[in-house]
Design a protein around this motif. Structure first.
Motif, PDB file in Angstrom:
ATOM      1  N   PHE A  44       0.798  -1.226   0.000  1.00 43.08           N
ATOM      2  CA  PHE A  44       0.000   0.000   0.000  1.00 43.08           C
ATOM      3  C   PHE A  44       0.834   1.281   0.000  1.00 43.08           C
ATOM      4  CE2 PHE A  44      -2.199  -3.441   2.164  1.00 43.08           C
ATOM      5  CZ  PHE A  44      -3.341  -3.544   1.386  1.00 43.08           C
ATOM      6  N   ASN A  45       2.119   1.174  -0.213  1.00 44.79           N
ATOM      7  CA  ASN A  45       2.988   2.344  -0.161  1.00 44.79           C
ATOM      8  C   ASN A  45       3.204   2.903  -1.560  1.00 44.79           C
ATOM      9  OD1 ASN A  45       4.884   4.315   0.273  1.00 44.79           O
ATOM     10  ND2 ASN A  45       6.329   3.015   1.378  1.00 44.79           N
ATOM     11  N   SER A  46       2.436   3.909  -1.927  1.00 44.37           N
ATOM     12  CA  SER A  46       2.533   4.476  -3.276  1.00 44.37           C
ATOM     13  C   SER A  46       3.736   5.401  -3.443  1.00 44.37           C
ATOM     14  CB  SER A  46       1.245   5.220  -3.636  1.00 44.37           C
ATOM     15  OG  SER A  46       0.930   6.215  -2.675  1.00 44.37           O
ATOM     16  N   ALA A  47       4.548   5.569  -2.400  1.00 41.94           N
ATOM     17  CA  ALA A  47       5.801   6.311  -2.551  1.00 41.94           C
ATOM     18  C   ALA A  47       6.835   5.497  -3.315  1.00 41.94           C
ATOM     19  CB  ALA A  47       6.365   6.696  -1.182  1.00 41.94           C
ATOM     20  N   VAL A  48       6.678   4.179  -3.300  1.00 39.02           N
ATOM     21  CA  VAL A  48       7.675   3.316  -3.931  1.00 39.02           C
ATOM     22  C   VAL A  48       7.074   2.401  -4.995  1.00 39.02           C
ATOM     23  CG1 VAL A  48       9.085   3.340  -1.847  1.00 39.02           C
ATOM     24  CG2 VAL A  48       7.448   1.489  -2.183  1.00 39.02           C
ATOM     25  N   LYS A 120      11.378  10.558  -4.504  1.00 40.73           N
ATOM     26  CA  LYS A 120      12.434  10.827  -5.495  1.00 40.73           C
ATOM     27  C   LYS A 120      13.382   9.637  -5.640  1.00 40.73           C
ATOM     28  CE  LYS A 120      16.510  13.757  -6.232  1.00 40.73           C
ATOM     29  NZ  LYS A 120      16.347  14.072  -7.656  1.00 40.73           N
ATOM     30  N   GLU A 121      13.728   9.011  -4.532  1.00 41.75           N
ATOM     31  CA  GLU A 121      14.732   7.948  -4.558  1.00 41.75           C
ATOM     32  C   GLU A 121      14.166   6.577  -4.916  1.00 41.75           C
ATOM     33  OE1 GLU A 121      16.410   8.211  -0.660  1.00 41.75           O
ATOM     34  OE2 GLU A 121      17.129  10.266  -0.987  1.00 41.75           O
ATOM     35  N   ASN A 122      12.880   6.374  -4.704  1.00 40.65           N
ATOM     36  CA  ASN A 122      12.337   5.020  -4.815  1.00 40.65           C
ATOM     37  C   ASN A 122      11.236   4.823  -5.843  1.00 40.65           C
ATOM     38  OD1 ASN A 122      13.565   3.415  -2.369  1.00 40.65           O
ATOM     39  ND2 ASN A 122      12.998   5.431  -1.555  1.00 40.65           N
ATOM     40  N   HIS A 123      10.544   5.881  -6.225  1.00 40.96           N
ATOM     41  CA  HIS A 123       9.402   5.711  -7.126  1.00 40.96           C
ATOM     42  C   HIS A 123       9.886   5.384  -8.536  1.00 40.96           C
ATOM     43  CE1 HIS A 123       5.559   6.502  -9.109  1.00 40.96           C
ATOM     44  NE2 HIS A 123       5.009   6.455  -7.918  1.00 40.96           N
ATOM     45  N   PRO A 124       9.148   4.516  -9.253  1.00 38.65           N
ATOM     46  CA  PRO A 124       9.577   4.185 -10.627  1.00 38.65           C
ATOM     47  C   PRO A 124       9.526   5.357 -11.591  1.00 38.65           C
ATOM     48  CG  PRO A 124       7.463   3.161 -10.102  1.00 38.65           C
ATOM     49  CD  PRO A 124       8.018   3.685  -8.823  1.00 38.65           C
ATOM     50  N   PHE A 125       8.756   6.411 -11.283  1.00 36.10           N
ATOM     51  CA  PHE A 125       8.692   7.579 -12.160  1.00 36.10           C
ATOM     52  C   PHE A 125       9.893   8.480 -11.839  1.00 36.10           C
ATOM     53  CE2 PHE A 125       3.728   7.481 -12.242  1.00 36.10           C
ATOM     54  CZ  PHE A 125       3.776   6.173 -12.672  1.00 36.10           C
ATOM     55  N   ASP A 176      14.787  -0.869   4.142  1.00 35.87           N
ATOM     56  CA  ASP A 176      14.502  -0.606   2.735  1.00 35.87           C
ATOM     57  C   ASP A 176      13.018  -0.289   2.579  1.00 35.87           C
ATOM     58  OD1 ASP A 176      14.186  -0.558   0.004  1.00 35.87           O
ATOM     59  OD2 ASP A 176      15.054  -2.537  -0.354  1.00 35.87           O
ATOM     60  N   LEU A 177      12.719   0.886   2.022  1.00 33.51           N
ATOM     61  CA  LEU A 177      11.315   1.297   1.891  1.00 33.51           C
ATOM     62  C   LEU A 177      10.518   0.373   0.982  1.00 33.51           C
ATOM     63  CD1 LEU A 177      11.310   5.199   1.698  1.00 33.51           C
ATOM     64  CD2 LEU A 177      10.487   3.744   3.542  1.00 33.51           C
ATOM     65  N   VAL A 442      11.817  -2.924 -11.407  1.00 32.98           N
ATOM     66  CA  VAL A 442      10.897  -1.806 -11.206  1.00 32.98           C
ATOM     67  C   VAL A 442       9.895  -1.787 -12.347  1.00 32.98           C
ATOM     68  CG1 VAL A 442      10.657   0.683 -10.896  1.00 32.98           C
ATOM     69  CG2 VAL A 442      12.690  -0.496 -10.022  1.00 32.98           C
ATOM     70  N   ILE A 443       8.651  -2.117 -12.043  1.00 36.96           N
ATOM     71  CA  ILE A 443       7.625  -2.144 -13.086  1.00 36.96           C
ATOM     72  C   ILE A 443       7.270  -0.717 -13.513  1.00 36.96           C
ATOM     73  CG2 ILE A 443       5.659  -2.162 -11.494  1.00 36.96           C
ATOM     74  CD1 ILE A 443       6.027  -4.054 -14.854  1.00 36.96           C
TER      75      ILE A 443
END
Length: 527
Positions: A44-48, A120-125, A176-177, A442-443
């Motif tokens: 449920f973590n949309s940051a990553v 910034k560090e973890n999201h696929p975008f 690890d997030l 990373v999808i």
């Protein structure tokens, strides 16, 4: 709409709380809704993690700095006001007073700073927050987001589905997030609190009685029932065992539910999503590393048949990376109209003549499970590509995580997918084509392994350019190159609709639809 949006970046912007839909009566508290969904999220973590499966529950659990109305205008949320510096190199957020996380701890600027950098560090975008250099926190209610250069999509990036504000005291423990245990037992500050997740069955969220917007949310509970089979989701809605069903793409069921007196069917709420159906290739694998092979497949697919027959006339062609309706949608690109002779010629030129059995090579076609249209398109590839000697075999996945693991780890030939623009190309388009975003595991990153230096240059320039006409020229050149290189074949715009019980009021139909908080939704008439 983008012109109005861009103007808002130039100075302070303060707005009233969003009104998402037409209220039928004075809001009343109480009641639950059942929300049938096609697949379960990884967590449920949309940051990553990107994707609607994560974004829909995450938007209820976590609050974000801003949210957006149906006219693309930013509205206050955790940030009661915001101001863009005249040079475009910072955004100052002033947080609402008294916001708390679900565990009772206050939301402060330190949490905002931690969350912005976590995204910034973890999201696929990767391009979404690329210009962010840091976040200053001069006091508990002030966060100043610093930028290396002007960023035309910075406010959109602060939307609920894209920038959840995480509690630093929970997520900042050094783990690890992406695999943090709190991802499956999330703590946010949104209108609903996580209660239970029974894998493969349901997700239960309950009202946050300490939500920072007074008297909200109105609903007591949201139950997301995981129903992978589309017809069974439709039956649940018709029996009023389900109350909200967004991102519905099955045309026959949409038309069937339109005839139900107790249901409302709308295509509103997807403007920011920009969903494109496409066939993406793995350029690490022969023969898909050969441009002529990819182009040949493009000429072999009958897009008119897809939009008129498979999509029953409601389909709209997608010609390039940027969805129709955007001011940056493609112009003067190769449409890849059906031309079997040209497809055969290109395959011969590429060095793949027909064998004695009439075939040239075999390819697997993956597709996301739970999306009937994607499955139908993948199955259509088998007889259609056989006409040019390609043996195409649909390869189903038992669940979303399996498909995502295959594609993100580059274990595929080609995959039928639906990918979102997410409002601005910087957010949802750049990620697919930047060579710097080839990130295994990373999808919805550059899983095609596509690399073109000129494309990298154009996207870097467009991500800084504030003048809309100049941005459009950059995106025009970018799209011509990508369409010609054909790492992806663009098929159609996904015909998403939301179906809901007509007794519900204020279901969000903003640019983000149900990837927005449902704090204003209520039962105008209790079921």
């Amino acid at each position: 709409m983008f012109r109005e949006f861009t103007k808002l970046l130039c100075g302070a912007a303060v707005a009233t709380v969003i009104v998402a839909g037409a209220a039928l009566a004075e809001p009343t508290r109480g009641g639950s809704i059942v929300w049938p969904v096609a697949s379960a999220p990884r967590h449920f973590n949309s940051a990553v993690q990107s994707g609607i499966a994560t974004a829909m529950p995450a938007a209820q659990i976590f609050a974000s700095p801003l949210r957006f109305d149906a006219d693309w205008k930013p509205q206050p949320y955790l940030a009661e006001k915001w101001e863009m510096a005249p040079d475009g190199l910072s955004v100052t957020l002033t947080l609402v007073d008294g916001a708390k996380f679900h565990d009772g701890k206050p939301v402060t600027s330190e949490d905002v700073a931690f969350s912005v950098m976590a995204v910034k560090e973890n999201h696929p975008f990767k391009s979404m927050l690329e210009p962010v250099t840091g976040v200053d926190t001069p006091d508990p209610r002030t966060a100043i987001v610093r930028l290396a250069h002007p960023h035309p999509a910075i406010l959109l990036a602060m939307s609920p589905a894209l920038m959840p504000i995480l509690p630093k005291h929970v997520y900042g423990d050094g783990q690890d997030l992406k695999s943090h245990p709190a991802n499956l037992k999330p703590v946010g500050s949104g209108p609903f609190k996580f209660e239970e997740y029974r894998e493969g069955e349901y997700i239960t969220l309950v009202r946050n009685d300490d939500f920072f917007i007074k008297d909200r949310p109105y609903l007591d509970r949201i139950v997301m029932r995981i129903i992978p089979d589309g017809p069974n989701r439709t039956i649940a809605m018709e029996r009023h065992e389900g109350h909200v069903m967004p991102f519905e793409e099955r045309i026959r069921d949409i038309n069937r539910m339109k005839r139900q007196d107790g249901l409302v069917v709308t295509d509103q709420g997807y403007a920011g999503i920009g969903p494109i159906n496409w066939l993406a290739f793995n350029l690490e694998r022969p023969p898909f590393d050969n441009k002529k092979v990819r182009q040949a497949i493009g000429y072999a697919i009958d897009k008119e048949f897809v939009t008129k027959a498979l999509m029953e006339g409601v389909g709209v062609r997608a010609l390039g990376p940027i969805a129709p309706g955007s001011p940056f949608s493609p112009k003067d690109v190769e449409p890849y109209k059906l031309d079997l002779d040209k497809a055969n010629r290109l395959l011969d030129e590429a060095g793949f003549p027909r064998k004695a059995d009439g075939t040239r090579f075999t390819m697997n076609v993956d597709y996301i499970p739970g999306f009937a249209l994607l499955k139908t398109m993948a199955e259509y590839m088998k007889p259609q590509l056989a006409k040019v000697g390609i043996k195409a075999e649909p390869r189903p996945s038992p669940d979303f995580p399996t498909w995502a693991s295959r594609v993100s780890n580059h274990d595929f030939d080609a995959t039928m997918d639906v990918v979102f623009n997410w409002g601005d190309p910087v957010i949802g388009v750049h990620r697919t084509y930047l060579s710097s975003n080839i990130r295994k595991g990373v999808i919805w990153s550059n899983t095609q392994s596509y690399s073109n230096p000129r494309v990298d240059e154009l996207l870097a320039a467009a991500g800084k350019e504030q003048d809309e006409a100049k941005r459009k020229a950059l995106y025009d050149e970018f799209q011509k190159i990508v369409v010609d290189d054909a790492p992806i074949l663009f098929i159609a715009v996904s015909p998403y609709h939301t179906v809901f019980d007509k007794r519900l009021a204020n279901l969000p139909t903003t640019i983000w639809g149900t990837a927005s908080p449902l704090d204003e939704t209520y039962w105008a008439q209790k079921p």
